[in-house]
Write a protein that holds these residues in place. Sequence first.
Motif, PDB file in Angstrom:
ATOM      1  N   PHE A 101       0.833  -1.203   0.000  1.00 42.90           N
ATOM      2  CA  PHE A 101       0.000   0.000   0.000  1.00 42.90           C
ATOM      3  C   PHE A 101       0.866   1.252   0.000  1.00 42.90           C
ATOM      4  N   ASN A 102       0.320   2.321  -0.585  1.00 41.68           N
ATOM      5  CA  ASN A 102       1.049   3.585  -0.518  1.00 41.68           C
ATOM      6  C   ASN A 102       0.907   4.207   0.874  1.00 41.68           C
ATOM      7  N   VAL A 103       1.607   5.309   1.086  1.00 43.19           N
ATOM      8  CA  VAL A 103       1.633   5.970   2.392  1.00 43.19           C
ATOM      9  C   VAL A 103       0.232   6.340   2.859  1.00 43.19           C
ATOM     10  N   LEU A 104      -0.552   6.961   1.986  1.00 49.57           N
ATOM     11  CA  LEU A 104      -1.891   7.400   2.364  1.00 49.57           C
ATOM     12  C   LEU A 104      -2.746   6.227   2.841  1.00 49.57           C
ATOM     13  N   THR A 105      -2.721   5.128   2.126  1.00 52.63           N
ATOM     14  CA  THR A 105      -3.521   3.962   2.507  1.00 52.63           C
ATOM     15  C   THR A 105      -3.027   3.362   3.811  1.00 52.63           C
ATOM     16  N   ASN A 106      -1.711   3.323   4.023  1.00 49.38           N
ATOM     17  CA  ASN A 106      -1.169   2.827   5.291  1.00 49.38           C
ATOM     18  C   ASN A 106      -1.728   3.622   6.474  1.00 49.38           C
ATOM     19  N   VAL A 107      -1.792   4.930   6.304  1.00 49.56           N
ATOM     20  CA  VAL A 107      -2.316   5.786   7.377  1.00 49.56           C
ATOM     21  C   VAL A 107      -3.809   5.543   7.582  1.00 49.56           C
ATOM     22  N   MET A 108      -4.520   5.281   6.515  1.00 52.79           N
ATOM     23  CA  MET A 108      -5.975   5.114   6.573  1.00 52.79           C
ATOM     24  C   MET A 108      -6.423   3.790   7.205  1.00 52.79           C
ATOM     25  N   LEU A 109      -5.567   2.780   7.181  1.00 52.17           N
ATOM     26  CA  LEU A 109      -5.994   1.419   7.523  1.00 52.17           C
ATOM     27  C   LEU A 109      -6.704   1.283   8.875  1.00 52.17           C
ATOM     28  N   PRO A 110      -6.181   1.851   9.980  1.00 55.54           N
ATOM     29  CA  PRO A 110      -6.907   1.694  11.251  1.00 55.54           C
ATOM     30  C   PRO A 110      -8.315   2.297  11.221  1.00 55.54           C
ATOM     31  N   ALA A 111      -8.477   3.416  10.504  1.00 55.88           N
ATOM     32  CA  ALA A 111      -9.797   4.051  10.408  1.00 55.88           C
ATOM     33  C   ALA A 111     -10.739   3.239   9.525  1.00 55.88           C
ATOM     34  N   LEU A 112     -10.196   2.647   8.473  1.00 55.18           N
ATOM     35  CA  LEU A 112     -11.014   1.774   7.631  1.00 55.18           C
ATOM     36  C   LEU A 112     -11.502   0.575   8.428  1.00 55.18           C
ATOM     37  N   ALA A 139       2.476  11.112  -0.012  1.00 53.68           N
ATOM     38  CA  ALA A 139       1.262  10.323   0.199  1.00 53.68           C
ATOM     39  C   ALA A 139       1.088   9.166  -0.778  1.00 53.68           C
ATOM     40  N   LEU A 140       1.501   9.345  -2.013  1.00 60.82           N
ATOM     41  CA  LEU A 140       1.268   8.313  -3.030  1.00 60.82           C
ATOM     42  C   LEU A 140       2.477   7.401  -3.242  1.00 60.82           C
ATOM     43  N   LYS A 141       3.533   7.623  -2.479  1.00 56.69           N
ATOM     44  CA  LYS A 141       4.708   6.752  -2.562  1.00 56.69           C
ATOM     45  C   LYS A 141       4.498   5.490  -1.725  1.00 56.69           C
ATOM     46  N   HIS A 142       5.254   4.462  -2.042  1.00 56.08           N
ATOM     47  CA  HIS A 142       5.243   3.245  -1.237  1.00 56.08           C
ATOM     48  C   HIS A 142       6.367   3.319  -0.202  1.00 56.08           C
ATOM     49  N   PRO A 143       6.218   2.633   0.939  1.00 59.40           N
ATOM     50  CA  PRO A 143       7.188   2.759   2.029  1.00 59.40           C
ATOM     51  C   PRO A 143       8.638   2.545   1.628  1.00 59.40           C
ATOM     52  N   SER A 144       8.886   1.663   0.664  1.00 56.15           N
ATOM     53  CA  SER A 144      10.273   1.391   0.264  1.00 56.15           C
ATOM     54  C   SER A 144      10.964   2.605  -0.326  1.00 56.15           C
ATOM     55  N   LYS A 145      10.197   3.601  -0.733  1.00 53.95           N
ATOM     56  CA  LYS A 145      10.756   4.808  -1.340  1.00 53.95           C
ATOM     57  C   LYS A 145      11.043   5.902  -0.304  1.00 53.95           C
ATOM     58  N   LEU A 146      10.783   5.620   0.958  1.00 54.13           N
ATOM     59  CA  LEU A 146      10.939   6.623   2.011  1.00 54.13           C
ATOM     60  C   LEU A 146      12.194   6.372   2.835  1.00 54.13           C
ATOM     61  N   SER A 147      12.698   7.419   3.469  1.00 53.44           N
ATOM     62  CA  SER A 147      13.796   7.283   4.426  1.00 53.44           C
ATOM     63  C   SER A 147      13.239   6.738   5.747  1.00 53.44           C
ATOM     64  N   LYS A 151       9.431   7.175   7.223  1.00 56.52           N
ATOM     65  CA  LYS A 151       8.596   6.018   7.586  1.00 56.52           C
ATOM     66  C   LYS A 151       8.045   6.172   9.002  1.00 56.52           C
ATOM     67  N   GLN A 152       8.879   6.673   9.911  1.00 52.95           N
ATOM     68  CA  GLN A 152       8.403   6.821  11.282  1.00 52.95           C
ATOM     69  C   GLN A 152       7.361   7.928  11.382  1.00 52.95           C
ATOM     70  N   ARG A 153       7.459   8.950  10.550  1.00 52.56           N
ATOM     71  CA  ARG A 153       6.415   9.983  10.516  1.00 52.56           C
ATOM     72  C   ARG A 153       5.096   9.389  10.020  1.00 52.56           C
ATOM     73  N   VAL A 154       5.182   8.521   9.024  1.00 50.39           N
ATOM     74  CA  VAL A 154       3.973   7.837   8.542  1.00 50.39           C
ATOM     75  C   VAL A 154       3.365   6.999   9.666  1.00 50.39           C
TER      76      VAL A 154
END
Length: 226
Positions: A101-112, A139-147, A151-154
């Motif tokens: 999942f991209n960053v935005l979806t990762n953040v959304m998962l608990p609310a979903l 928001a539209l990147k996947h976790p592997s593309k983040l530092s 990732k910890q901010r996400v």
Amino acid sequence: METPILHADRISKIFYEAERFQVLTDISFSVDRGSFVSIVGKSGCGKSTLLYILSTMDTDYTGQLYLDGGLLTGRSGAELAQVRNEKIGFVFQFHYLIEEFNVLTNVMLPALKLNRLTREEITERATERLNILGIAGQALKHPSKLSGGQKQRVAIARALINEPLIIMGDEPTGNLDKKNSEVVFDLFRKICEDKNQTILIVTHDPDFASRTSRIIEMEDGRILKT
């Protein structure tokens, strides 16, 4: 007097692995609403074990645990799972983001999962959290593309999505360099001050702990000072 967000009353825990070992003994303390609290102590003192009990992920203990005045001890696994998703946000040393999942979806998962808002409302809330944490552009990147710091901010944004009563962290800066550790600490402090968010962090980092509003020090499964 305001009811504390979290209250532990004489929490004790024994491990029975090879031989009997008491890892926690008569732990009692409260955490007030809007406070930023750290739990410190040497490796093996029981602080991570305590956090897993406080977060309801470990129910094999004696004593009583309260969240916002409600007794959690003795509740069913399903009830506790609901409490965790709705009222407790988690940030761990390793972010546990889902790569598919991209960053935005990762953040959304608990609310979903909680399923109390429409998908549009959840998307808006997740975007707002990412904005607060300064990573809406990812928001539209996947976790592997983040530092690591990104990732910890996400992970923090994900912890905030359901507007929990308390955020609990287990060594959230333990896998970060000094610069990113500073960033994460400042984000926690800002969230605490601006949102009156209660935060409880287990940490080995004395510098991190020294700047929180309260330090709970543990040794050999007991609290030395609060």
